[in-house]
Scaffold this motif. Sequence first.
Motif, PDB file in Angstrom:
ATOM      1  N   PRO A 167       0.268  70.969  28.058  1.00 25.87           N
ATOM      2  CA  PRO A 167       0.911  71.349  26.795  1.00 25.87           C
ATOM      3  C   PRO A 167       2.435  71.232  26.831  1.00 25.87           C
ATOM      4  CG  PRO A 167      -0.042  73.271  27.870  1.00 25.87           C
ATOM      5  CD  PRO A 167      -0.481  72.072  28.648  1.00 25.87           C
ATOM      6  N   ASP A 168       3.041  71.330  27.997  1.00 24.96           N
ATOM      7  CA  ASP A 168       4.503  71.243  28.111  1.00 24.96           C
ATOM      8  C   ASP A 168       4.984  69.866  28.553  1.00 24.96           C
ATOM      9  OD1 ASP A 168       4.788  73.922  27.352  1.00 24.96           O
ATOM     10  OD2 ASP A 168       4.540  74.612  29.414  1.00 24.96           O
ATOM     11  N   ASP A 169       4.069  68.909  28.713  1.00 24.25           N
ATOM     12  CA  ASP A 169       4.444  67.573  29.166  1.00 24.25           C
ATOM     13  C   ASP A 169       4.939  66.704  28.015  1.00 24.25           C
ATOM     14  OD1 ASP A 169       3.846  67.820  31.915  1.00 24.25           O
ATOM     15  OD2 ASP A 169       1.736  67.374  31.564  1.00 24.25           O
ATOM     16  N   SER A 170       5.870  65.850  28.336  1.00 25.69           N
ATOM     17  CA  SER A 170       6.337  64.809  27.419  1.00 25.69           C
ATOM     18  C   SER A 170       6.415  63.529  28.233  1.00 25.69           C
ATOM     19  CB  SER A 170       7.720  65.159  26.865  1.00 25.69           C
ATOM     20  OG  SER A 170       8.678  65.117  27.911  1.00 25.69           O
ATOM     21  N   LEU A 171       6.595  62.424  27.576  1.00 25.24           N
ATOM     22  CA  LEU A 171       6.722  61.168  28.295  1.00 25.24           C
ATOM     23  C   LEU A 171       7.919  61.242  29.251  1.00 25.24           C
ATOM     24  CD1 LEU A 171       4.951  58.693  28.226  1.00 25.24           C
ATOM     25  CD2 LEU A 171       6.586  57.632  26.689  1.00 25.24           C
ATOM     26  N   SER A 172       8.992  61.869  28.808  1.00 30.75           N
ATOM     27  CA  SER A 172      10.184  62.010  29.654  1.00 30.75           C
ATOM     28  C   SER A 172       9.922  62.895  30.866  1.00 30.75           C
ATOM     29  CB  SER A 172      11.344  62.587  28.841  1.00 30.75           C
ATOM     30  OG  SER A 172      11.731  61.675  27.848  1.00 30.75           O
ATOM     31  N   SER A 173       9.218  64.009  30.674  1.00 26.71           N
ATOM     32  CA  SER A 173       8.968  64.908  31.808  1.00 26.71           C
ATOM     33  C   SER A 173       8.016  64.273  32.816  1.00 26.71           C
ATOM     34  CB  SER A 173       8.434  66.264  31.339  1.00 26.71           C
ATOM     35  OG  SER A 173       7.126  66.155  30.819  1.00 26.71           O
ATOM     36  N   ILE A 174       7.048  63.515  32.337  1.00 26.98           N
ATOM     37  CA  ILE A 174       6.132  62.820  33.241  1.00 26.98           C
ATOM     38  C   ILE A 174       6.893  61.737  34.004  1.00 26.98           C
ATOM     39  CG2 ILE A 174       4.083  61.351  33.384  1.00 26.98           C
ATOM     40  CD1 ILE A 174       3.066  62.899  30.847  1.00 26.98           C
ATOM     41  N   ALA A 175       7.758  61.008  33.314  1.00 27.85           N
ATOM     42  CA  ALA A 175       8.568  59.979  33.962  1.00 27.85           C
ATOM     43  C   ALA A 175       9.433  60.590  35.065  1.00 27.85           C
ATOM     44  CB  ALA A 175       9.432  59.265  32.934  1.00 27.85           C
ATOM     45  N   LEU A 176      10.027  61.741  34.790  1.00 30.23           N
ATOM     46  CA  LEU A 176      10.852  62.425  35.798  1.00 30.23           C
ATOM     47  C   LEU A 176      10.038  62.785  37.041  1.00 30.23           C
ATOM     48  CD1 LEU A 176      13.215  64.964  34.006  1.00 30.23           C
ATOM     49  CD2 LEU A 176      13.842  63.278  35.732  1.00 30.23           C
ATOM     50  N   LYS A 177       8.827  63.272  36.849  1.00 26.78           N
ATOM     51  CA  LYS A 177       7.966  63.651  37.976  1.00 26.78           C
ATOM     52  C   LYS A 177       7.671  62.476  38.892  1.00 26.78           C
ATOM     53  CE  LYS A 177       5.484  67.288  35.495  1.00 26.78           C
ATOM     54  NZ  LYS A 177       4.203  67.712  34.951  1.00 26.78           N
ATOM     55  N   PHE A 178       7.623  61.267  38.313  1.00 29.62           N
ATOM     56  CA  PHE A 178       7.242  60.083  39.081  1.00 29.62           C
ATOM     57  C   PHE A 178       8.401  59.118  39.305  1.00 29.62           C
ATOM     58  CE2 PHE A 178       3.282  61.761  37.409  1.00 29.62           C
ATOM     59  CZ  PHE A 178       2.511  61.771  38.555  1.00 29.62           C
ATOM     60  N   ASN A 179       9.629  59.613  39.059  1.00 26.48           N
ATOM     61  CA  ASN A 179      10.837  58.830  39.322  1.00 26.48           C
ATOM     62  C   ASN A 179      10.789  57.454  38.651  1.00 26.48           C
ATOM     63  OD1 ASN A 179      13.410  58.509  40.440  1.00 26.48           O
ATOM     64  ND2 ASN A 179      12.589  57.418  42.208  1.00 26.48           N
ATOM     65  N   THR A 180      10.471  57.470  37.379  1.00 24.43           N
ATOM     66  CA  THR A 180      10.434  56.240  36.598  1.00 24.43           C
ATOM     67  C   THR A 180      11.038  56.529  35.230  1.00 24.43           C
ATOM     68  OG1 THR A 180       9.046  54.369  35.951  1.00 24.43           O
ATOM     69  CG2 THR A 180       8.070  56.572  35.714  1.00 24.43           C
ATOM     70  N   THR A 181      10.911  55.621  34.311  1.00 26.59           N
ATOM     71  CA  THR A 181      11.461  55.813  32.968  1.00 26.59           C
ATOM     72  C   THR A 181      10.335  55.919  31.942  1.00 26.59           C
ATOM     73  OG1 THR A 181      11.554  53.446  32.461  1.00 26.59           O
ATOM     74  CG2 THR A 181      13.477  54.406  33.575  1.00 26.59           C
ATOM     75  N   PRO A 182      10.610  56.586  30.835  1.00 27.02           N
ATOM     76  CA  PRO A 182       9.605  56.631  29.765  1.00 27.02           C
ATOM     77  C   PRO A 182       9.218  55.224  29.298  1.00 27.02           C
ATOM     78  CG  PRO A 182      11.269  58.278  29.361  1.00 27.02           C
ATOM     79  CD  PRO A 182      11.758  57.442  30.518  1.00 27.02           C
ATOM     80  N   ASN A 183      10.184  54.328  29.206  1.00 24.58           N
ATOM     81  CA  ASN A 183       9.879  52.960  28.767  1.00 24.58           C
ATOM     82  C   ASN A 183       8.926  52.264  29.729  1.00 24.58           C
ATOM     83  OD1 ASN A 183      11.449  53.134  26.478  1.00 24.58           O
ATOM     84  ND2 ASN A 183      13.222  52.159  27.403  1.00 24.58           N
ATOM     85  N   LYS A 184       9.089  52.503  31.021  1.00 23.04           N
ATOM     86  CA  LYS A 184       8.194  51.893  32.008  1.00 23.04           C
ATOM     87  C   LYS A 184       6.781  52.457  31.854  1.00 23.04           C
ATOM     88  CE  LYS A 184       7.560  49.163  35.520  1.00 23.04           C
ATOM     89  NZ  LYS A 184       7.646  47.706  35.378  1.00 23.04           N
TER      90      LYS A 184
END
Length: 46
Positions: free
Chosen positions: A14-31
């Motif tokens: 519920p608290d995840d966003s594309l940006s927060s997931i990208a941060l967790k995996f050291n990548t970008t939302p666009n990727k």
Amino acid sequence: KKPPGTVEFIQVGPDDSLSSIALKFNTTPNKLVQLNKLFSRSVYPG
């Protein structure tokens, strides 16, 4: 078939966003959009 060098993220919370997931995996939302062939930058729990 998952792309080489990637890992599976099991479930969006519920608290995840594309940006927060990208941060967790050291990548970008666009990727993430590109790798997952998403049509939008929105993600939903579950």
